[in-house]
Design an enzyme around this catalytic site. Structure first.
Site, PDB file in Angstrom:
ATOM      1  N   HIS A 178     -12.482   6.035 -22.849  1.00 52.68           N
ATOM      2  CA  HIS A 178     -12.070   5.344 -24.045  1.00 52.68           C
ATOM      3  C   HIS A 178     -12.548   3.980 -24.121  1.00 52.68           C
ATOM      4  O   HIS A 178     -12.539   3.064 -23.131  1.00 52.68           O
ATOM      5  CB  HIS A 178     -10.238   5.269 -23.682  1.00 52.68           C
ATOM      6  CG  HIS A 178      -9.485   4.541 -24.535  1.00 52.68           C
ATOM      7  ND1 HIS A 178      -9.502   4.730 -25.854  1.00 52.68           N
ATOM      8  CD2 HIS A 178      -8.582   3.476 -24.366  1.00 52.68           C
ATOM      9  CE1 HIS A 178      -8.667   3.815 -26.462  1.00 52.68           C
ATOM     10  NE2 HIS A 178      -8.225   3.019 -25.470  1.00 52.68           N
TER      11      HIS A 178
ATOM     12  N   GLU B 179      -0.958   7.926 -32.415  1.00 54.44           N
ATOM     13  CA  GLU B 179       0.039   7.012 -31.867  1.00 54.44           C
ATOM     14  C   GLU B 179       0.506   6.281 -33.036  1.00 54.44           C
ATOM     15  O   GLU B 179       1.034   5.083 -32.749  1.00 54.44           O
ATOM     16  CB  GLU B 179      -0.194   6.228 -30.596  1.00 54.44           C
ATOM     17  CG  GLU B 179      -1.381   5.381 -30.808  1.00 54.44           C
ATOM     18  CD  GLU B 179      -1.780   4.549 -29.583  1.00 54.44           C
ATOM     19  OE1 GLU B 179      -0.901   3.657 -29.313  1.00 54.44           O
ATOM     20  OE2 GLU B 179      -2.759   4.918 -29.112  1.00 54.44           O
TER      21      GLU B 179
ATOM     22  N   SER C 279      -3.110  -4.660 -19.088  1.00 54.89           N
ATOM     23  CA  SER C 279      -3.520  -3.364 -19.832  1.00 54.89           C
ATOM     24  C   SER C 279      -4.828  -2.835 -19.104  1.00 54.89           C
ATOM     25  O   SER C 279      -5.400  -1.800 -18.666  1.00 54.89           O
ATOM     26  CB  SER C 279      -3.736  -3.203 -21.311  1.00 54.89           C
ATOM     27  OG  SER C 279      -4.691  -4.167 -21.804  1.00 54.89           O
TER      28      SER C 279
ATOM     29  N   LYS D 104     -16.687  -2.347 -18.005  1.00 60.39           N
ATOM     30  CA  LYS D 104     -15.911  -2.847 -16.876  1.00 60.39           C
ATOM     31  C   LYS D 104     -15.465  -1.761 -15.947  1.00 60.39           C
ATOM     32  O   LYS D 104     -15.263  -1.677 -14.846  1.00 60.39           O
ATOM     33  CB  LYS D 104     -14.652  -3.541 -17.578  1.00 60.39           C
ATOM     34  CG  LYS D 104     -14.749  -5.019 -17.763  1.00 60.39           C
ATOM     35  CD  LYS D 104     -13.375  -5.520 -18.337  1.00 60.39           C
ATOM     36  CE  LYS D 104     -13.410  -7.017 -19.067  1.00 60.39           C
ATOM     37  NZ  LYS D 104     -13.503  -7.782 -18.242  1.00 60.39           N
TER      38      LYS D 104
ATOM     39  N   CYS E 129      -3.181   6.371 -26.290  1.00 59.01           N
ATOM     40  CA  CYS E 129      -4.726   6.806 -26.775  1.00 59.01           C
ATOM     41  C   CYS E 129      -5.060   7.982 -26.058  1.00 59.01           C
ATOM     42  O   CYS E 129      -6.143   8.651 -26.377  1.00 59.01           O
ATOM     43  CB  CYS E 129      -5.734   5.758 -26.366  1.00 59.01           C
ATOM     44  SG  CYS E 129      -5.430   4.159 -27.319  1.00 59.01           S
TER      45      CYS E 129
ATOM     46  N   THR F  11      -9.312  -6.707 -31.736  1.00 58.61           N
ATOM     47  CA  THR F  11      -9.298  -5.279 -31.340  1.00 58.61           C
ATOM     48  C   THR F  11      -8.766  -4.300 -31.861  1.00 58.61           C
ATOM     49  O   THR F  11      -8.178  -3.127 -31.445  1.00 58.61           O
ATOM     50  CB  THR F  11      -9.141  -5.074 -29.508  1.00 58.61           C
ATOM     51  OG1 THR F  11      -7.637  -5.264 -29.466  1.00 58.61           O
ATOM     52  CG2 THR F  11      -9.713  -6.213 -28.683  1.00 58.61           C
TER      53      THR F  11
ATOM     54  N   SER G  94      -2.409   3.947 -22.758  1.00 52.48           N
ATOM     55  CA  SER G  94      -1.352   3.173 -22.126  1.00 52.48           C
ATOM     56  C   SER G  94       0.214   3.664 -21.904  1.00 52.48           C
ATOM     57  O   SER G  94       0.385   4.745 -22.556  1.00 52.48           O
ATOM     58  CB  SER G  94      -1.363   1.721 -23.167  1.00 52.48           C
ATOM     59  OG  SER G  94      -2.220   0.988 -22.999  1.00 52.48           O
TER      60      SER G  94
ATOM     61  N   ASN H 148     -10.975  -0.483 -32.160  1.00 53.45           N
ATOM     62  CA  ASN H 148     -10.125   0.591 -31.411  1.00 53.45           C
ATOM     63  C   ASN H 148      -9.732   1.635 -32.272  1.00 53.45           C
ATOM     64  O   ASN H 148      -8.883   1.190 -33.226  1.00 53.45           O
ATOM     65  CB  ASN H 148      -9.122  -0.136 -30.795  1.00 53.45           C
ATOM     66  CG  ASN H 148      -8.337   0.805 -29.782  1.00 53.45           C
ATOM     67  OD1 ASN H 148      -8.744   1.937 -29.615  1.00 53.45           O
ATOM     68  ND2 ASN H 148      -7.466   0.389 -28.784  1.00 53.45           N
TER      69      ASN H 148
HETATM   70  P1  HMG Z   1      -8.462 -12.678 -24.987  1.00 54.94           P
HETATM   71  O1  HMG Z   1      -7.580 -13.430 -23.969  1.00 54.94           O
HETATM   72  O2  HMG Z   1      -8.849 -13.338 -26.300  1.00 54.94           O
HETATM   73  O3  HMG Z   1      -9.959 -12.819 -24.289  1.00 54.94           O
HETATM   74  O4  HMG Z   1      -8.196 -11.249 -24.799  1.00 54.94           O
HETATM   75  P2  HMG Z   1     -10.495 -13.323 -22.893  1.00 54.94           P
HETATM   76  O5  HMG Z   1     -10.511 -14.891 -22.798  1.00 54.94           O
HETATM   77  O6  HMG Z   1     -10.031 -12.352 -21.709  1.00 54.94           O
HETATM   78  O7  HMG Z   1     -12.074 -13.077 -23.065  1.00 54.94           O
HETATM   79  C1  HMG Z   1     -12.484 -11.663 -23.110  1.00 54.94           C
HETATM   80  C2  HMG Z   1     -13.947 -11.893 -22.612  1.00 54.94           C
HETATM   81  O8  HMG Z   1     -14.672 -12.522 -23.549  1.00 54.94           O
HETATM   82  C3  HMG Z   1     -14.154 -12.352 -21.274  1.00 54.94           C
HETATM   83  O9  HMG Z   1     -15.106 -11.569 -20.509  1.00 54.94           O
HETATM   84  C4  HMG Z   1     -14.692 -13.701 -21.467  1.00 54.94           C
HETATM   85  O10 HMG Z   1     -15.395 -14.072 -20.658  1.00 54.94           O
HETATM   86  C5  HMG Z   1     -15.732 -13.350 -22.709  1.00 54.94           C
HETATM   87  P3  HMG Z   1     -14.665 -11.085 -19.387  1.00 54.94           P
HETATM   88  O11 HMG Z   1     -14.587 -12.093 -18.353  1.00 54.94           O
HETATM   89  O12 HMG Z   1     -13.438 -10.121 -19.248  1.00 54.94           O
HETATM   90  O13 HMG Z   1     -15.863 -10.012 -18.808  1.00 54.94           O
HETATM   91  N1  HMG Z   1     -15.942 -14.479 -23.273  1.00 54.94           N
HETATM   92  C6  HMG Z   1     -17.221 -14.733 -23.978  1.00 54.94           C
HETATM   93  N2  HMG Z   1     -18.425 -14.211 -23.864  1.00 54.94           N
HETATM   94  C7  HMG Z   1     -19.498 -14.601 -24.278  1.00 54.94           C
HETATM   95  N3  HMG Z   1     -19.487 -15.755 -25.363  1.00 54.94           N
HETATM   96  C8  HMG Z   1     -18.390 -16.451 -25.389  1.00 54.94           C
HETATM   97  C9  HMG Z   1     -17.185 -16.247 -24.638  1.00 54.94           C
HETATM   98  N4  HMG Z   1     -15.946 -16.633 -24.632  1.00 54.94           N
HETATM   99  C10 HMG Z   1     -15.209 -15.663 -24.005  1.00 54.94           C
HETATM  100  N5  HMG Z   1     -18.403 -17.672 -26.101  1.00 54.94           N
HETATM  101  C11 HMG Z   1      -7.780  -8.876 -24.617  1.00 54.94           C
HETATM  102  C12 HMG Z   1      -8.874 -10.033 -24.463  1.00 54.94           C
HETATM  103  C13 HMG Z   1      -8.878  -7.519 -24.329  1.00 54.94           C
HETATM  104  C14 HMG Z   1      -6.873  -9.211 -23.222  1.00 54.94           C
HETATM  105  C15 HMG Z   1      -7.094  -8.925 -26.029  1.00 54.94           C
HETATM  106  O14 HMG Z   1      -7.973  -8.669 -26.913  1.00 54.94           O
HETATM  107  C16 HMG Z   1      -6.222  -7.803 -25.973  1.00 54.94           C
HETATM  108  O15 HMG Z   1      -4.971  -8.078 -25.558  1.00 54.94           O
HETATM  109  N6  HMG Z   1      -6.576  -6.456 -26.575  1.00 54.94           N
HETATM  110  C17 HMG Z   1      -5.463  -5.383 -26.581  1.00 54.94           C
HETATM  111  C18 HMG Z   1      -5.275  -4.708 -25.380  1.00 54.94           C
HETATM  112  C19 HMG Z   1      -6.822  -3.846 -24.831  1.00 54.94           C
HETATM  113  O16 HMG Z   1      -7.363  -3.640 -25.708  1.00 54.94           O
HETATM  114  N7  HMG Z   1      -6.688  -3.341 -23.538  1.00 54.94           N
HETATM  115  C20 HMG Z   1      -7.621  -2.662 -23.148  1.00 54.94           C
HETATM  116  C21 HMG Z   1      -7.036  -1.705 -21.845  1.00 54.94           C
HETATM  117  S1  HMG Z   1      -5.719  -0.847 -22.418  1.00 54.94           S
HETATM  118  C22 HMG Z   1      -6.234   0.542 -23.393  1.00 54.94           C
HETATM  119  O17 HMG Z   1      -7.232   0.515 -23.584  1.00 54.94           O
HETATM  120  C23 HMG Z   1      -5.320   0.955 -24.060  1.00 54.94           C
HETATM  121  C24 HMG Z   1      -5.198   0.809 -25.553  1.00 54.94           C
HETATM  122  O18 HMG Z   1      -5.934   1.430 -26.406  1.00 54.94           O
HETATM  123  C25 HMG Z   1      -3.737   1.205 -26.496  1.00 54.94           C
HETATM  124  C26 HMG Z   1      -3.595   2.817 -26.000  1.00 54.94           C
HETATM  125  O19 HMG Z   1      -3.780   3.655 -25.029  1.00 54.94           O
HETATM  126  O20 HMG Z   1      -2.767   3.162 -26.819  1.00 54.94           O
HETATM  127  C27 HMG Z   1      -5.281  -0.830 -25.896  1.00 54.94           C
END
Ligand code: HMG
Length: 397
Positions: free
Chosen positions: A241, A87, A209, A250, A119, A160, A316, A284
């Site tokens: 994935h 992609e 996502s 999760k 992906c 990521t 996605s 990733n």
């Molecule tokens: P964010 O807003 O920075 O993170 O974005 P957050 O505030 O949600 O924190 C992440 C986790 O860290 C949370 O855990 C926090 O509690 C924890 P959760 O509650 O979710 O279990 N945390 C801590 N843990 C320990 N010590 C600390 C601490 N502070 C916080 N001090 C987000 C995170 C993944 C949303 C962002 O990085 C993002 O947008 N990433 C890209 C999208 C993505 O990867 N989505 C996944 C599903 S979609 C997919 O897999 C397809 C993809 O690969 C694309 C494709 O298909 O081509 C993306």
């Protein structure tokens, strides 16, 4: 137990290898710039490092590097098809696989095509390959998944990112994994992550996502079961994935809960843990990620002979597929486990400043005619652009 095989020959993964970028950055470097605890990434996302390609690496060079040892081992006499899943394509028209075809010296009597659906597309490629081989068991198909994941700098998605390629040889009587015939599929038009033509980086609604991923996996699993797939309790390992490894944990907990599984959270997490070792250090790799999860599992200490592995592939947009396979006796002799682990350690450690510079260089790589500096130690390199023509060559040239 293998319950859903027909009398047709076993078809599956006969060989598998990977490649990644020449550099790695510890996510503590990003935590420093973002002003957060490294634990947010190490624990919260389950990621410790990201691979960063050298200035003369891209999806083509990583793909060729991943596929080279497979061609070296098996030759190309039976190879009829190369399916290139990505992609992060480098051309709107020409398949990146055609460059790989030349770099690997493959015969002209081979078809090459590129597939895209975020992906997910490597899983489509694997299923298409299995169908081709089932039709003619004398033929083999090379499936390559290769991607460089890029988000907007300083966005919460930036930690990521990652880069990697997995190559798989699909054949009859496979040495590593026999694919079972039941598959479950799921499609829903959802704007959780996409990359418009004008943008070099993906646009993402992070929270959406995560829920879209979980919904799609649930849907694909239900379809898999309705098509004769194994019960949750009959699966020994699950390869998801992994955009970040915590996502697999999760999703697995979510799927188990939706099915009313009695497995404890510890038991569920233990099913995922052996699949996370490579993605945790690569980041990733988009299309390659679910197969890097398989490789980490295969390279682990457990003897997996006869075990069933379920695959939960998500892209996605969104498409998901669930399928399963049984690990073949003697599979270890087809692996390159020591070399795989060594490859991750051999990457050059870069700091945040160098990483940002590499991203900036990569963004301008094909806009102007340019020579790329010699950096990579991989077997093939992206030499630059001349008259809008990308130049690839063996690194030894
Ligand atoms: P964010 O807003 O920075 O993170 O974005 P957050 O505030 O949600 O924190 C992440 C986790 O860290 C949370 O855990 C926090 O509690 C924890 P959760 O509650 O979710 O279990 N945390 C801590 N843990 C320990 N010590 C600390 C601490 N502070 C916080 N001090 C987000 C995170 C993944 C949303 C962002 O990085 C993002 O947008 N990433 C890209 C999208 C993505 O990867 N989505 C996944 C599903 S979609 C997919 O897999 C397809 C993809 O690969 C694309 C494709 O298909 O081509 C993306």
């Amino acid at each position: 137990m293998n319950t859903n095989q027909t009398s047709s020959p076993a078809v599956g993964i006969d060989d598998i290898a990977f490649a990644t970028g020449a550099n790695r950055i510890d996510l503590a470097e990003l935590a420093g710039r973002f002003g957060v605890e490294p634990a947010k990434y190490y624990v919260g996302l389950g990621q410790s490092e990201m691979s960063v390609p050298a200035a003369d690496e891209d999806i083509v060079t990583m793909a060729a590097a991943a596929a080279a040892p497979i061609i070296e081992r098996h030759g190309s006499d039976r190879l009829r098809t190369v399916l290139f899943a990505t992609e992060s394509g480098i051309d709107q028209s020409k398949s990146a696989g055609v460059y790989v075809h030349r770099l690997l010296g493959l015969p002209q009597a081979v078809r090459v095509v590129e597939l895209k659906q975020a992906c997910y597309s490597a899983t489509a490629a694997l299923q298409f390959a299995a169908a081709l081989v089932a039709r003619n068991p004398e033929e083999t198909v090379l499936v390559i998944a290769s991607d460089v994941a890029r988000y907007e700098l300083h966005s919460n998605a930036e930690p990521t990112q990652g880069a990697g390629a997995v190559a798989m040889l699909v054949a009859a009587d496979p040495a590593i994994l026999e694919l079972e015939t039941a598959t479950g599929v799921y499609t829903q038009d959802v704007m959780d992550f996409w990359r418009p033509n004008h943008s070099a980086t993906a646009i993402v609604d992070g929270k959406l996502s995560i829920s879209a991923y979980q919904d799609a996996i649930e849907g694909a699993w239900a379809d898999y079961r309705s098509r004769g797939g194994a019960d949750f309790s009959e699966v020994d390992h699950f390869c998801y994935h992994q955009p970040f490894t915590k996502m697999a944990i999760k999703a697995h907990r979510h799927l188990a809960k939706s099915l009313g599984s009695e497995r404890t959270q510890e038991e569920l997490d233990a099913q995922i843990e052996p699949t996370t070792g490579y993605n945790r250090r690569i980041g990733n790799s988009y299309t390659a990620s679910v197969y890097l999860a398989l490789l980490a599992l295969l390279d682990g200490d457990d003897d997996l002979t006869g075990r069933r592995i379920a695959f939960l592939s998500y892209g996605s947009g969104a498409v998901a597929e669930c399928f399963s396979g049984i690990v073949r006796p003697g599979y270890r002799s087809a692996l390159r486990s020591d070399a795989n682990r060594a490859r991750l350690d051999a990457r050059t450690v870069v700091d945040d400043a160098r990483y940002l510079q590499l991203l900036e260089d990569a963004a301008s790589a094909d806009v102007h005619d340019s020579d790329r500096p010699r950096e990579t130690g991989a077997p093939f390199r992206f030499a630059g652009v001349v008259g809008d023509r990308r130049q690839y060559e063996p690194t030894s040239a």
